[in-house]
Design a protein around this motif. Structure first.
Motif, mmCIF file in Angstrom:
data_model
loop_
_atom_site.group_PDB
_atom_site.id
_atom_site.type_symbol
_atom_site.label_atom_id
_atom_site.label_comp_id
_atom_site.label_asym_id
_atom_site.label_seq_id
_atom_site.Cartn_x
_atom_site.Cartn_y
_atom_site.Cartn_z
ATOM 1 N N THR A 565 -19.649 51.802 -101.119
ATOM 2 C CA THR A 565 -20.128 50.768 -100.243
ATOM 3 C C THR A 565 -20.344 51.307 -98.870
ATOM 4 O O THR A 565 -19.487 51.938 -98.322
ATOM 5 N N PRO A 566 -21.477 51.015 -98.374
ATOM 6 C CA PRO A 566 -21.712 51.366 -96.997
ATOM 7 C C PRO A 566 -20.936 50.404 -96.154
ATOM 8 O O PRO A 566 -21.194 49.226 -96.172
ATOM 9 N N ALA A 567 -20.007 50.926 -95.487
ATOM 10 C CA ALA A 567 -19.173 50.038 -94.711
ATOM 11 C C ALA A 567 -20.007 49.305 -93.703
ATOM 12 O O ALA A 567 -19.745 48.169 -93.383
ATOM 13 N N SER A 568 -20.981 49.973 -93.230
ATOM 14 C CA SER A 568 -21.696 49.409 -92.107
ATOM 15 C C SER A 568 -22.486 48.185 -92.509
ATOM 16 O O SER A 568 -22.696 47.296 -91.726
ATOM 17 N N ALA A 569 -22.929 48.168 -93.716
ATOM 18 C CA ALA A 569 -23.821 47.088 -94.105
ATOM 19 C C ALA A 569 -23.132 46.132 -95.051
ATOM 20 O O ALA A 569 -22.430 46.532 -95.971
ATOM 21 N N ARG A 570 -23.358 44.908 -94.808
ATOM 22 C CA ARG A 570 -22.819 43.906 -95.698
ATOM 23 C C ARG A 570 -23.732 42.718 -95.719
ATOM 24 O O ARG A 570 -24.441 42.431 -94.777
ATOM 25 N N HIS A 571 -23.653 42.064 -96.808
ATOM 26 C CA HIS A 571 -24.439 40.837 -96.887
ATOM 27 C C HIS A 571 -23.720 39.757 -96.107
ATOM 28 O O HIS A 571 -22.510 39.616 -96.193
ATOM 29 N N LYS A 572 -24.506 39.056 -95.404
ATOM 30 C CA LYS A 572 -23.934 38.073 -94.511
ATOM 31 C C LYS A 572 -23.021 37.117 -95.253
ATOM 32 O O LYS A 572 -21.872 36.922 -94.883
ATOM 33 N N ARG A 573 -23.577 36.544 -96.236
ATOM 34 C CA ARG A 573 -22.812 35.529 -96.937
ATOM 35 C C ARG A 573 -22.181 36.049 -98.204
ATOM 36 O O ARG A 573 -21.281 35.432 -98.755
ATOM 37 N N GLY A 574 -22.686 37.106 -98.651
ATOM 38 C CA GLY A 574 -22.193 37.589 -99.923
ATOM 39 C C GLY A 574 -22.951 36.933 -101.044
ATOM 40 O O GLY A 574 -23.559 35.883 -100.872
ATOM 41 N N CYS A 575 -22.916 37.560 -102.149
ATOM 42 C CA CYS A 575 -23.693 37.058 -103.278
ATOM 43 C C CYS A 575 -22.824 36.176 -104.167
ATOM 44 O O CYS A 575 -21.611 36.069 -103.986
ATOM 45 N N ASN A 576 -23.480 35.601 -105.091
ATOM 46 C CA ASN A 576 -22.776 34.721 -106.012
ATOM 47 C C ASN A 576 -23.209 35.027 -107.450
ATOM 48 O O ASN A 576 -23.312 34.146 -108.286
ATOM 49 N N CYS A 577 -23.438 36.238 -107.665
ATOM 50 C CA CYS A 577 -23.996 36.638 -108.960
ATOM 51 C C CYS A 577 -22.974 36.441 -110.085
ATOM 52 O O CYS A 577 -21.779 36.669 -109.909
ATOM 53 N N LYS A 578 -23.523 36.054 -111.175
ATOM 54 C CA LYS A 578 -22.649 35.863 -112.326
ATOM 55 C C LYS A 578 -23.123 36.642 -113.548
ATOM 56 O O LYS A 578 -22.321 37.090 -114.338
ATOM 57 N N LYS A 579 -24.378 36.771 -113.646
ATOM 58 C CA LYS A 579 -24.898 37.427 -114.837
ATOM 59 C C LYS A 579 -25.568 38.757 -114.557
ATOM 60 O O LYS A 579 -25.779 39.552 -115.460
ATOM 61 N N SER A 580 -25.931 38.924 -113.375
ATOM 62 C CA SER A 580 -26.668 40.149 -113.071
ATOM 63 C C SER A 580 -25.742 41.302 -112.744
ATOM 64 O O SER A 580 -26.187 42.438 -112.586
ATOM 65 N N SER A 581 -24.490 41.008 -112.629
ATOM 66 C CA SER A 581 -23.519 42.051 -112.306
ATOM 67 C C SER A 581 -23.872 42.756 -111.002
ATOM 68 O O SER A 581 -23.464 43.881 -110.772
ATOM 69 N N CYS A 582 -24.642 42.076 -110.242
ATOM 70 C CA CYS A 582 -25.019 42.651 -108.949
ATOM 71 C C CYS A 582 -25.747 43.975 -109.144
ATOM 72 O O CYS A 582 -25.646 44.885 -108.314
ATOM 73 N N LEU A 583 -26.410 44.061 -110.237
ATOM 74 C CA LEU A 583 -27.152 45.292 -110.499
ATOM 75 C C LEU A 583 -28.647 45.052 -110.496
ATOM 76 O O LEU A 583 -29.424 45.933 -110.843
ATOM 77 N N LYS A 584 -29.005 43.895 -110.145
ATOM 78 C CA LYS A 584 -30.427 43.602 -110.101
ATOM 79 C C LYS A 584 -30.758 42.936 -108.792
ATOM 80 O O LYS A 584 -29.877 42.518 -108.050
ATOM 81 N N LYS A 585 -31.992 42.841 -108.615
ATOM 82 C CA LYS A 585 -32.404 42.267 -107.345
ATOM 83 C C LYS A 585 -32.075 40.799 -107.238
ATOM 84 O O LYS A 585 -32.189 40.211 -106.167
ATOM 85 N N TYR A 586 -31.690 40.266 -108.273
ATOM 86 C CA TYR A 586 -31.231 38.893 -108.154
ATOM 87 C C TYR A 586 -30.111 38.845 -107.134
ATOM 88 O O TYR A 586 -29.924 37.852 -106.442
ATOM 89 N N CYS A 587 -29.384 39.890 -107.136
ATOM 90 C CA CYS A 587 -28.271 39.976 -106.198
ATOM 91 C C CYS A 587 -28.808 40.333 -104.816
ATOM 92 O O CYS A 587 -29.439 41.372 -104.631
ATOM 93 N N GLU A 588 -28.498 39.495 -103.899
ATOM 94 C CA GLU A 588 -28.996 39.771 -102.564
ATOM 95 C C GLU A 588 -28.349 41.000 -101.966
ATOM 96 O O GLU A 588 -28.974 41.725 -101.205
#
Length: 779
Positions: A565-588
Motif C-alpha cells: 500500500t502506498p501510504a501516501s495515497a488513500r481513498h477518501k472514503r474507502g471502498c465497499n467492495c464485496k465481490k470484486s475483491s478490490c481487484l477490479k475497477k469496480y473498486c474505487e
DNA sequence: GAGTTTGAAACT
DNA sequence: CAGTTTCAAACTC
C-alpha cells in the motif's frame, strides 16, 4: 511632509484657477522655473493624493505619471473624499482626455512600461532572478499601497523638488518608475533607494510568507491584497497567459538552477496561493520578457476592484463560495475556469457544444493555440497530479514538467524523457507543492485542463485517440496510461448532473466523445450545472473532492502490507467492495491505484495496491492470488499488471508511492473538484495547525506544500523511523475510525505491529515533532 | 455490441 | 443511519 500637504492643498485649490493663481503661486514657490513648475503643480492637483506628487515632481513624467496618478486618484478618491472633491475637478480635467477606465488601462500600460525599466534597474543592481521575483511581488503591493494605503501619504514628500527623495518617498509603488530618475542621472541614488526598499519589501514578504507558513489558514488566504490582485489578474487573464506562467516557471527553474530563487518564489506562491503563484510568476515573466500588460492591468483593475469584484461575485454566486475562505481562491479559480470555459464556449458557439469539445479535444490534437489551453489545464493537472503525490510518479513529474515546459506541445511531455535532474526534482517538488496548493484552483481548470493534459498525454501515448465509442475510448485512455482525464460518460438517465456521471463528478463538461443522453452537463446549461453542483456539495461538501487522497502520511490507514500500500495515497472514503475483491475497477481504491485502507469496508480485499489491514492478514499474497484467480483470472491479470507496475515502482526506491497512471489520472480529475468542493474547513484545518486534522484527510491532499516539506520530512524520517510506527499506527483518522466499526479491523493488525495504542501514540509524537507543517501528515 | 456484474450514488 | 433503489462504469461474452 508639512510642505507637501500645503502644496497639495494649494495646488488643489488653485488648480481650477490654475492660470493666474497657480502660476503666481508656483512662481513664488519656485523662483527658478516658473513655467516647468507649472507642470508639476497641475499634476499635483490631480495628484493631490499624497502618493502621486512624487512622480509629478519630475517634469518628464508629465503625461505618463499623470495617468498613473489619475489612476491612483480614482482609487484614492473613494478613500479620500477631500482629495476627490477638491481634486475632482482637476482630475476630471485631466481625465477629460480619457475616461477613468481608459486611464486605468493607460496607467496600467504605463505602469508596465515603468516597471520594466525599474525592473531592469533593480535587477542590474540586484540579482536578476531575485530582483525579478521581488519585483513582481513588489509590484502588486506597491500598487496596493498606492491605492489607498497610508503609504500614499508620503507622496506629498515626493512633491518636493528632489526627484530622488520623491522616488524614495513614494517608495514601493513608484520606485520602479525610476526611469525618470535614471534619465535624470539620479538613477543611481534612486536605484539604491529602490533596491533597498525592494529588499525590505522582499524581506517583509518573506517574513510574511514565513508567517503564512506558520498559519496554514493564512496560507490559503491571500496574504495581501496583492496576492488577491495578482490572483485576480491571473484570473482575469485569459487562459493563455496563465499557461505562459507554468512553462516559464518550469523552464526557468531547471534551466537557471535558480533553485533558491525559484524555490523561494515557489514557496511563497505556494504559501500564498496557487493562483497567486501563477499570477505572480506570470507577472515576473511578463515583466521580464514581454511586459505583460495583462497582469499589470489586471492588478490595476483589481485595484479598481470592479473587475475582480465582478469575477469574485460571479464566482461566488455560482458556487456560493465564502468570501473569506481559503477555498475561495481555489473555488474562484474553478469557477472562473468553469465560467471561462462556459464563456468561451458561449462565445465561440453558443449552441455548439462542439466548440467546447473542441477546446478539450483540441488540446491533444492542436498543439499550437490549444497548447495554451492545454497549458493551463496542464498546469492544473500537473498541479493536481503533483498534489496527489509530491513524490509520486515520474510520470507525474514528467507530465508536470512537460506541461509546464510546454504549452507548445504536449509532446513536450516527452520531457518526461528527460531524466529529472536534481534541480528539476527540486523544482518539481516546489512545483508539486505549489501545484498541490493550486489544486484548489486547478480544480476546475485543473480538471478540464487535466483532462486536456491527460488527453494530450494519452494522445501522445496512444495515437489512437479516437474516441468513437466510450468504451473504446476508456480503454484507450486506460491503455494510454489511463489518463482518465479525458473522461467520457455514457449517462442515460442522470442527465450528467449527478455524480454518476464521471464528467460531472470530475467537474468537467461533457464533450463530444461522451455518448450521454439528455446531457445537461454542458456550457449551455451552465447554470443548471452549477446549481446542481451546489446542491450536491451542500449535501456533501466533499462530493467533488478527489476520492483518492495522496498524503505524505504513510501511516494512517495502512496497517496492512506496508510494502504494497502506498501510504501516501488513500481513498477518501474507502471502498465497499464485496465481490470484486478490490481487484477490479469496480473498486474505487483499485481504480485510483491505491491500496485499501481502514476506511474501506470491503470484503475479501485483495487490492493489489495494498490490502486492507484485516484482509491482509487474512490473505497472504499467495492465497490471495489463488482466491482471486477463480473469480477472474483475466481481470486479475489485468489488475495484476497494474499491480505489478506499481510493485515495480514501489520496488524502485524512488517511488515510494506507486504512481500508476490511474492514480495520476484519477487524482487529477478528482483533485480539481476536490479543490472546488473542498470545504474550506479542510483547508483551514490543514493550514491552521497540524492538530486539526481529524476531518481533514480530504484536505490534506489539497495541502500540497506542507506535504512536500513534510513529506520529505516523513520520508527521510518516516521511512527510517516512521514506517513501523506509522504502519501500525493509525493516523488521527484511524484513531477516529477505531471508534467506528472499522476499529475492529484495526485491532487485528495489531498482531503485526504489536500494540496499536503505542503506535498511535508514537505517531502522534512524530506528528508533534513536526511542528511547522503538521497539516501534511494530518491523516 | 449486447448483456451482466458491480458498487457508488441517490433515495427512502 | 440503515436499507433499498438507481445508475453507470466495468466487465464478460
Amino acid at each position: 511632509m508639512m510642505d507637501t500637504p500645503e502644496k497639495t492643498q494649494i495646488s488643489s485649490s488653485l488648480s481650477k484657477f490654475e492660470d493666474s493663481p497657480v502660476f503666481n503661486y508656483i512662481n513664488s514657490l519656485s523662483p527658478i522655473k516658473p513655467v516647468k513648475s507649472i507642470h508639476p503643480t497641475q499634476t499635483f492637483n490631480p495628484l493631490s493624493f499624497a502618493s502621486l506628487p512624487s512622480i509629478f515632481t519630475s517634469p518628464h513624467v508629465g503625461s505618463h505619471k499623470e495617468s498613473r496618478f489619475l489612476k491612483r486618484h480614482s482609487y484614492t478618491d473613494s478613500s479620500k473624499p477631500e482629495l476627490s472633491s477638491g481634486e475632482g475637478h482637476k482630475v476630471s480635467t485631466n481625465q477629460e482626455a480619457g475616461m477613468v477606465a481608459g486611464q486605468l488601462c493607460d496607467s496600467t500600460a504605463e505602469l508596465q512600461e515603468n516597471f520594466n525599466p525599474g525592473v531592469s534597474l533593480g535587477e542590474a543592481s540586484l540579482e536578476l532572478p531575485t530582483g525579478t521575483s521581488r519585483f513582481a511581488i513588489e509590484l502588486p503591493r506597491t500598487l496596493n499601497y498606492d491605492c489607498g494605503s497610508p503609504n500614499s501619504d508620503p507622496a506629498p514628500c515626493v512633491i518636493e523638488t528632489n526627484c530622488v527623495s520623491e522616488s524614495t518617498c513614494t517608495s514601493l509603488s513608484i520606485v520602479p518608475f525610476d526611469q525618470e530618475a535614471s534619465e535624470k542621472g539620479l538613477s543611481d541614488g534612486v536605484e539604491a533607494v529602490g533596491i533597498c526598499q525592494i529588499e525590505q519589501e522582499k524581506q517583509n514578504i518573506e517574513c510574511n510568507w514565513e508567517n503564512l507558513i506558520s498559519d496554514g489558514a493564512d496560507l490559503l488566504i491571500f496574504n495581501s491584497p496583492n496576492d488577491s490582485v495578482a490572483f485576480r489578474g491571473a484570473f482575469q487573464k485569459s487562459l493563455d497567459p496563465v499557461t505562459r506562467f507554468c512553462p516559464t516557471l518550469i523552464s526557468r527553474f531547471p534551466q537557471n538552477d535558480i533553485h533558491e530563487v525559484s524555490q523561494t518564489t515557489v514557496h511563497s506562491y505556494e504559501r500564498k496561493d496557487p493562483c497567486l503563484q501563477t499570477g505572480e510568476a506570470g507577472e515576473l515573466e511578463e515583466i521580464n520578457h514581454a511586459h505583460g500588460n495583462f497582469e499589470v492591468t489586471s492588478v490595476t483593475n483589481c485595484m479598481s476592484g470592479s473587475l475582480t469584484d465582478n469575477v469574485e461575485t460571479g464566482m461566488c454566486d455560482l458556487y456560493s463560495f465564502k468570501p473569506g475562505s481559503n477555498l475561495h481562491r481555489g473555488l474562484r479559480r474553478r469557477c472562473l475556469d468553469f465560467e471561462m470555459l462556459a464563456a468561451r464556449r458561449n462565445n465561440l458557439d453558443d449552441g455548439s457544444n462542439t466548440s467546447s469539445y473542441v477546446d478539450n479535444q483540441l488540446v491533444p490534437t492542436k498543439p499550437g493555440n490549444d497548447s495554451s489551453r492545454c497549458i493551463l489545464p496542464g498546469i492544473g493537472l500537473h498541479l493536481n497530479a503533483l498534489a496527489i503525490t509530491s513524490r509520486d510518479n515520474k510520470n507525474i513529474k514528467h507530465e508536470t514538467l512537460s506541461s509546464g515546459t510546454q504549452k507548445i506541445s504536449f509532446p513536450g511531455s516527452t520531457t518526461s524523457i528527460l531524466p529529472p535532474t536534481a534541480g528539476q526534482e527540486a523544482v518539481h517538488e516546489s512545483l508539486t507543492s505549489a501545484s498541490t496548493e493550486r489544486e484548489i484552483d486547478p480544480a476546475e481548470n485543473g480538471v478540464q485542463l487535466a483532462e486536456d493534459a491527460s488527453q494530450a498525454s494519452a494522445y501522445l501515448a496512444n495515437e489512437e485517440f479516437n474516441q468513437n465509442s466510450p468504451k473504446k475510448k476508456r480503454r484507450r485512455l486506460e491503455q494510454a496510461g489511463e489518463n482518465e482525464a479525458c473522461k467520457r460518460c455514457n449517462c442515460k438517465k442522470s442527465k450528467c448532473l449527478k455524480l454518476y456521471c464521471e464528467c460531472f463528478a470530475a467537474g468537467v463538461y461533457c464533450i463530444e466523445p461522451c455518448s450521454c443522453q439528455d446531457c445537461f452537463n454542458k456550457p449551455i446549461h451552465e447554470d443548471t450545472v452549477l446549481a446542481t453542483r451546489k446542491q450536491i456539495e451542500s449535501r456533501n461538501p466533499l462530493a467533488f473532492a478527489p476520492k483518492v487522497i495522496r498524503t505524505s502520511d504513510p501511516i494512517p490507514e495502512v496497517g496492512d502490507d506496508s510494502s504494497k500500500t502506498p501510504a501516501s495515497a488513500r481513498h477518501k472514503r474507502g471502498c465497499n467492495c464485496k465481490k470484486s475483491s478490490c481487484l477490479k475497477k469496480y473498486c474505487e481504491c483499485y481504480q485510483g491505484g491505491v491500496g485499501c485502507s481502514i476506511n474501506c469496508r470491503c470484503e475479501g480485499c485483495k487490492n493489489a495496491f495494498g490490502r486492507k489491514e484485516g484482509s491482509a492478514i487474512e490473505e497472504t499474497e499467495g492465497p490471495e492470488e489463488e482466491e482471486t484467480d477463480p473469480s477472474d483470472k483475466n481481470g486479475v491479470d489485468k489488475s495484476l499488471e497494474k499491480a505489478d507496475i506499481l510493485n515495480t515502482e514501489k520496488q524502485t526506491p524512488v517511488s515510494a508511492l506507486p504512481t500508476t497512471p490511474l492514480q495520476l489520472c484519477r487524482p487529477l480529475v478528482q483533485l480539481p473538484f476536490s479543490s472546488k468542493s473542498k470545504p474550506p474547513q479542510s483547508f483551514t484545518a490543514i493550514g491552521s495547525s497540524s492538530t486539526l486534522y481529524n476531518g481533514q484527510r480530504y484536505g490534506k491532499p489539497n495541502i500540497i506544500r506542507p506535504q512536500n516539506i513534510i513529506e520529505k520530512h516523513f520520508q527521510t524520517v518516516a521511512e527510517d523511523e516512521m514506517p513501523e510506527i506509522l504502519r501500525g499506527n493509525s493516523s488521527p483518522v484511524t484513531a477516529i475510525k477505531t471508534s467506528s466499526p472499522n476499529s475492529k479491523r484495526i485491532s487485528p493488525p495489531q498482531c503485526e505491529l504489536g500494540s496499536t495504542p503505542g503506535r498511535r501514540s508514537g505517531r502522534k509524537l512524530i506528528l508533534q515533532s513536526i511542528p511547522s507543517f503538521p497539516s501534511l501528515t494530518q491523516h
